[in-house]
Design a protein around this motif. Structure first.
Motif, PDB file in Angstrom:
ATOM      1  N   ASP A 104      -4.226   2.551  -1.724  1.00 51.91           N
ATOM      2  CA  ASP A 104      -5.059   1.375  -1.460  1.00 51.91           C
ATOM      3  C   ASP A 104      -5.533   0.779  -2.786  1.00 51.91           C
ATOM      4  O   ASP A 104      -6.562   1.170  -3.336  1.00 51.91           O
ATOM      5  N   TRP A 105      -4.773  -0.177  -3.309  1.00 51.44           N
ATOM      6  CA  TRP A 105      -5.097  -0.776  -4.612  1.00 51.44           C
ATOM      7  C   TRP A 105      -6.405  -1.573  -4.570  1.00 51.44           C
ATOM      8  O   TRP A 105      -7.149  -1.601  -5.561  1.00 51.44           O
ATOM      9  N   THR A 117       0.830  -1.218   0.000  1.00 53.75           N
ATOM     10  CA  THR A 117       0.000   0.000   0.000  1.00 53.75           C
ATOM     11  C   THR A 117       0.857   1.259   0.000  1.00 53.75           C
ATOM     12  O   THR A 117       0.372   2.330   0.352  1.00 53.75           O
ATOM     13  N   GLY A 133      -2.356  -4.724   1.751  1.00 54.83           N
ATOM     14  CA  GLY A 133      -3.559  -4.088   1.231  1.00 54.83           C
ATOM     15  C   GLY A 133      -4.708  -5.059   1.049  1.00 54.83           C
ATOM     16  O   GLY A 133      -5.825  -4.654   0.697  1.00 54.83           O
TER      17      GLY A 133
END
Length: 912
Positions: A676-677, A672, A711
Motif C-alpha cells: 500500500d504505497w 498495490t 491504491g
C-alpha cells in the motif's frame, strides 16, 4: 568572471544595488585642480560602477564628496562625459540622474536596454568602457565602440556558418593566398635585405603600417604597440607592420643592432601576440597566424641595422588587444567580464524557433530586454502577458484594488487589527493595486520567515512600488527580510521580467501589536530618496510593471531549453499558477486531477521548489515518486528533490528517514502489487514533530493503462482536490484527437475506474490555433512501418528537426523493434547515401535528454513528451484499457503524431 574590484563596495543594507565608490572630488572647478592621475582614477571607478549597474539591472552609485564645499555642486564635466561614453551619447537623463544630500552624492542608474536606439542602428546588448577590439580604416587603427563591436561580432558569428561548410584549413589557405597575391608589400616582406634610405614602392594603407623607432627603449615601445596593431590587422583582412621605416617618406632607416638584439625583439613580439585574447565562432579554434622576419638594412654593403617586418593574416574570429573592459555585479561583488563572457553576452540572440514559430509567441525578446534577461515565450492559443496581467492584477482607474480577495479575507479573520492597520497605510493612495501574499519571499524563490504574517506589494499611481512586511511579533530580522525580498523583487522585475522603466522598490516593516490592534508600526523606508521619475506616473506604467511581475511569477524553464541548447522561459496558465499559489501549510495533502497535456509535471516541479523555500528544507527531504524509470531520471536530473519509482519506494529496506514531503506523479498507473504505497506515503509525511509534511498526488484517470487496483483512495475521499482542465501541450489537431479518445474512455471505462472520476472531461479546454499534424496510416507489416519511419525521419531532419524531437512508441519494446528500425535506417542510407542517416541514433527513454530518437513503450514514456511521436500498433494486452493506452500514446506528441497500424486493424478504424 575575473577578480572583483576591491575599490567598489556593493552595500547590502538597501533594497537596490548600491555601489559605494568612496571619496570623489566633485564640481567642475575642483576637478580641474586635480592632478591628471587622481582625476583619471576617480573617473575610472565611477565609470566602472556605472557600467556594472547598467549591465546588472540598474541601481545607485553612492560617493562621499572629497572636496570641502559647503553647498551642493555639480558632478563635473569629465565624470559626465565618461558616463555619456558608456551609453553612447544617448539621452543622459534616460539612464542617469543625480542627487546630493549633505556630503553624500548619488547617481541613479537605470538598467541598460536597447529601446532607445533607432531601428537602423546596431544595438549592443551590454555596456563597456572599452571593447578592446580594433580595426583598420585607411591608414589608421581605430578602436571599436560598443556599437561597432556589436556589428563586427554579429557579422563574424553569421559568417562562421560558412566557415563550417568547408575544412577550416582550406578556408584559411585560400584566404591567405588571396591576401598575399593582392598585396604589394608581400614582395618586400619576402626579401632578406634592404638599402638604407631606400623608398619603398608603396604607401601606408589599410594593409600596411610603417613605424620608426630610434630610442634605446625600442623593446617596450614595440611591445606596447603590438596589441592594437595586431588586433586591427587580424580583424580587418590581415596586413604588414614594418618597424624601421619612416611613415611619411617611406624611407628605410632600420633599427640599430646595438639598441636591441633581434632574438630578444622577436621573443617580445611573439610573447605579446600569443597573449592576445581571441574568440572563435567556428570549430577550428585556430591561433593567430603571424610571421616575424628581420630584413638587413645595408649602406654600401655595410650593415646599418634591420627592419622588423610582421605579417598578420586574417583571423576567422575576433582578436582583442586585451580583455574587454566591461563590468557586472555578481554575488555581491563588482566583477570584470572575461573575454568569452563579454562576447557571449554581446552576441546573445533569441533562439531560432523557425520550426516552432507557429507554436510559440514571444513575450520578451533579447533584442529589447535588459542584459541579464532571458527570452520568454507563451504557447500560441494561451494568454499573453498582457492578458494574464488583466486576469490576475488588473488596475482600476478609480480606486485601490486588493487581491487576491480570498487571501485578504483569510488574513483579516486570522489576525485581529490587521484590516485597520492595512487600511491606515493605504489612506494616501487612491489608484492602483495591493497584492497580498503570505510570503513574497517564497513567491520569489527565497526562504520564508515564519514570523511574517504577510507581505503586501503596493503598485500605486504617483508612488514607487512599496513592499510592506507585517510582523506578528517584534523580529530583529524583519527589516533584513523585507530588504532582501524587495531587493530580489526589483532585480527580478528587471532582469527576468524585462521591465525597462526606472524602478526602485521601497520597503516598510509594520508591527501588528498584540496589545493594541491598530497599534504602531516601525517605518523603514530606504534611506535613499529617489527622484520622482522613479514614481509610477499613470496606469500605463503600472500595467507595464505588472506585466513584468507576471513573467516573474508565472515563468518556468521550458522543456525546450535542453533541446535548443539555451535557456528560454514559458508562462504558466492562470489555473496552474493558482494551484502553485496555495498555502502549503493549510493544504498539506492535495489531489490534482489533470487532463492529458495540462502540465501536471510542470506544476509538480514548481511545487517542489516552493516546498523547499516554505518549509526550509533541503532537496534530500523532498521525495518525488513515479511509476517509470525514465520519468524518475528526468526529474532527478533537475536537482530539486530525490526521485524514485514506486517499486523502489515500496522496498522493505527503504524507510526514507530524511524525507518529510512527498510528491506522487502519474498516480493512476500505480498498483498495490508490492504494498500500500498511499498508506506508506501518509505515514512518512505525518511523522514530523512540527506537523504533517506535504503529500500532493497528481493523476489522470483517463491515462490509466492497467486494470488492477491503483491504491488511490476512492474518489469521494480524494479531498481536497483540484482539476487541471486546460490542455496546453498539444497542437490543435492532436488536442481534438485526444478529446475524441477521452470520450471513448468515458464511454468504455476500465473496470477499475468509476465513471464519476471521468466527469472532468466536461470541463476540458483545448488548445486552439496551434498548427500540427495528425496522421493515422495503415501498413501491411512491421517492415513497412519501420521503412516509413526511417523515410519520415530523414525528411524531418532535412526540415531542421533533430533526433531530440522524435520518439517512437510501441505497446511493448523488445530488441526486435530496435533492430528492425536500425536495419531500415541502414537500408535507406545504402540506397540514397544519406548523410542524415548517420545522425539517426536510437536509444530508450532512459536517455530522454540525449540527442537521439527515443524508442520505448507507452508505459515507460508516460509523463514525458516530444515534438514528434510515431505510435506503432497501439494495441493493449488488456482490451479494457485500449483507449486509455491510445490516449497516453497520443498525448505525448506536441506537434506531430503518426499512428501506424497493421492493415487488418483498419477494419475497425473507428477505434482510432
Amino acid at each position: 568572471m575575473k577578480k572583483h574590484n576591491p575599490s567598489l563596495v556593493v552595500e547590502s543594507s538597501y533594497p537596490d544595488l548600491v555601489i559605494n565608490v568612496g571619496e570623489v572630488t566633485l564640481g567642475e572647478g575642483n576637478r580641474k585642480k586635480l592632478q591628471k592621475t587622481q582625476r583619471d582614477q576617480e573617473k575610472e571607478k565611477v565609470a566602472r560602477a556605472a557600467c556594472a549597474l547598467l549591465n546588472s539591472g540598474g541601481g545607485v552609485i553612492r560617493m562621499e564628496m572629497a572636496n570641502s564645499d559647503e553647498h551642493p555642486v555639480e558632478m563635473g564635466l569629465d565624470l559626465e562625459e565618461s558616463l555619456r561614453a558608456l551609453i553612447q551619447s544617448l539621452d543622459f537623463q534616460a539612464f542617469f540622474e543625480t542627487n546630493q544630500h549633505g556630503r553624500c552624492f548619488y547617481i541613479f542608474v537605470k538598467s541598460w536596454n536597447t529601446d532607445f536606439f533607432p531601428e537602423d542602428l546596431s544595438k549592443p546588448r551590454i555596456c563597456s568602457l572599452d571593447s578592446s577590439l580594433h580595426c583598420r580604416s585607411a591608414t589608421s587603427v581605430l578602436p571599436m565602440g560598443s556599437r561597432e563591436a556589436f556589428s563586427f561580432l554579429k557579422t563574424k558569428k553569421r559568417n562562421a556558418k560558412f566557415c563550417g561548410e568547408e575544412p577550416s584549413n582550406k578556408i584559411r589557405r585560400d584566404a591567405k593566398q588571396n591576401f598575399h597575391n593582392s598585396n604589394p608589400a608581400h614582395l618586400i616582406f619576402q626579401r632578406d635585405r634592404l638599402e638604407h634610405g631606400e623608398i619603398l614602392p608603396f604607401p601606408e594603407s589599410q594593409y600596411v603600417e610603417f613605424k620608426q623607432f630610434s630610442t634605446k627603449h625600442t623593446p617596450d615601445r614595440v611591445k606596447d604597440m603590438i596589441p592594437k596593431y595586431i588586433s586591427a590587422f587580424a580583424n580587418t583582412g590581415g596586413g604588414y607592420l614594418f618597424i624601421g621605416v619612416e611613415d611619411k617618406s617611406r624611407k628605410v632607416l632600420g633599427c640599430a643592432e646595438e639598441n636591441i638584439k633581434r632574438e630578444d625583439l622577436k621573443k617580445e613580439i611573439e610573447d605579446a601576440i600569443n597573449k592576445l585574447p581571441c574568440v572563435h565562432f567556428c570549430q577550428s579554434q585556430c591561433q593567430i597566424t603571424f610571421t616575424v622576419r628581420f630584413l638587413k638594412v645595408l649602406a654600401k654593403e655595410e650593415l646599418k641595422g634591420y627592419v622588423c617586418a610582421i605579417r598578420v593574416e586574417p583571423f576567422c574570429g575576433a582578436v582583442f588587444s586585451e580583455a574587454p573592459r566591461s563590468w557586472m555585479v555578481k554575488d555581491g561583488e563588482v566583477c570584470c567580464l572575461t573575454t568569452e563572457e563579454w562576447v557571449d553576452m554581446m552576441t546573445d540572440t533569441d533562439p531560432e524557433l523557425r520550426k516552432l514559430s507557429k507554436d510559440f509567441e514571444s513575450q520578451l525578446s533579447l533584442s529589447s530586454g535588459p542584459p541579464l534577461s532571458r527570452p520568454v515565450y507563451s504557447k500560441k492559443g494561451l494568454e499573453h502577458k498582457e492578458d494574464l496581467q488583466q486576469l490576475l492584477f488588473s488596475v482600476s482607474s478609480e480606486d485601490l484594488k486588493f487581491t487576491p480577495e480570498s487571501l485578504l479575507e483569510e488574513l483579516y479573520s486570522e489576525h485581529e487589527g490587521l484590516e485597520e492597520l492595512i487600511k491606515k497605510q493605504m489612506l494616501p493612495f487612491s489608484q492602483g493595486i495591493l497584492i497580498l501574499s503570505r510570503s513574497w519571499a517564497v513567491d520569489l524563490n527565497l526562504q520564508e520567515n515564519q514570523g511574517v504574517i504577510c507581505d503586501v506589494l503596493l503598485v500605486a499611481q504617483n508612488s514607487p512600488p512599496i513592499l510592506y512586511t507585517i510582523l506578528g511579533e517584534e523580529d530583529a530580522d524583519g527589516q533584513l527580510y523585507c530588504t532582501r525580498t524587495a531587493f530580489t523583487l526589483k532585480q527580478k522585475l528587471v532582469n527576468m521580467g524585462g521591465y525597462t522603466g526606472k524602478l526602485c522598490v521601497m520597503t516598510k516593516v509594520l508591527h501588528l501589536s498584540p496589545e493594541s490592534n491598530a497599534e504602531s508600526f516601525e517605518g523603514s523606508d530606504s534611506l535613499i530618496e529617489y527622484p520622482e521619475s522613479y514614481y509610477l506616473a499613470d496606469t500605463k506604467q503600472m500595467e507595464a510593471l505588472l506585466q513584468s511581475l507576471v513573467i516573474v511569477l508565472l515563468s518556468f524553464r521550458s522543456f525546450l531549453s535542453d533541446q535548443l541548447g539555451c535557456e528560454i522561459l514559458n508562462l504558466l496558465t492562470v489555473q496552474q499558477y493558482e494551484i502553485i499559489s496555495k498555502n502549503l501549510r493549510k493544504t498539506p495533502e492535495l489531489f490534482i486531477h489533470g487532463l492529458p497535456g495540462s502540465g501536471k509535471t510542470i506544476v509538480a516541479m514548481k511545487i517542489m521548489e516552493k516546498i523547499k523555500n516554505t518549509m526550509g528544507c533541503e532537496k534530500n527531504e523532498i521525495l518525488y515518486v513515479c511509476e517509470n524509470k525514465p520519468l524518475r531520471d528526468f526529474i532527478g536530473n533537475k536537482d530539486i528533490c530525490e526521485a524514485v519509482t514506486r517499486k523502489a519506494f515500496m522496498k522493505t529496506n527503504s524507510n526514507f528517514e530524511n524525507i518529510q514531503h512527498i510528491i506522487i506523479d502519474e498516480a493512476q498507473n500505480f498498483r498495490t502489487d508490492v504494498g500500500d504505497w498511499y498508506e506508506k506515503a501518509k505515514t512518512i509525511t505525518q511523522r514530523g514533530k512540527d506537523g504533517p509534511g506535504i503529500l500532493w498526488i497528481f493523476l489522470d484517470y483517463f491515462q490509466t493503462t492497467h486494470i488492477y487496483r491503483s491504491g488511490l483512495p476512492d474518489l469521494q475521499y480524494q479531498y481536497p482536490r483540484e482539476n487541471l482542465i486546460r490542455v496546453v501541450r498539444n497542437a490543435e489537431p492532436i488536442a481534438n484527437y485526444l478529446q475524441k479518445i477521452m470520450h471513448k474512455v468515458r464511454e468504455n471505462p476500465p473496470p477499475n475506474i468509476t465513471s464519476k472520476s471521468l466527469n472532468i472531461l466536461s470541463e476540458a479546454e483545448l488548445s486552439r490555433d496551434v498548427p500540427g499534424n495528425l496522421k493515422i496510416r495503415k501498413h501491411k507489416d512491421m517492415e513497412q512501418m519501420v521503412d516509413y519511419i526511417a523515410e519520415k525521419c530523414h525528411l524531418l531532419l532535412k526540415a531542421g528537426y533533430s533526433c531530440k524531437d522524435i520518439a517512437v512508441i510501441c505497446n511493448t519494446v523488445n530488441d526486435d523493434y530496435k533492430s528492425k528500425l536500425e536495419s531500415a535506417i541502414r537500408k535507406r542510407k545504402r540506397s540514397r547515401s544519406s548523410e542524415e542517416s548517420d545522425l539517426l541514433v536510437i536509444e530508450s527513454a532512459s536517455a530522454i535528454m540525449g540527442n537521439h530518437i527515443v524508442l520505448d513503450s507507452v508505459r515507460r514514456f508516460s509523463g514525458l513528451e516530444r515534438n514528434i511521436v510515431f505510435g506503432i500498433n497501439p494495441r493493449a494486452a488488456e482490451p479494457d484499457v485500449f483507449y486509455n493506452l491510445l490516449l497516453c500514446l497520443a498525448s505525448r506528441a506536441r506537434k506531430q503524431l503518426y499512428i501506424l497500424i497493421p492493415s487488418e486493424e483498419m477494419t475497425n478504424s473507428a477505434s482510432f
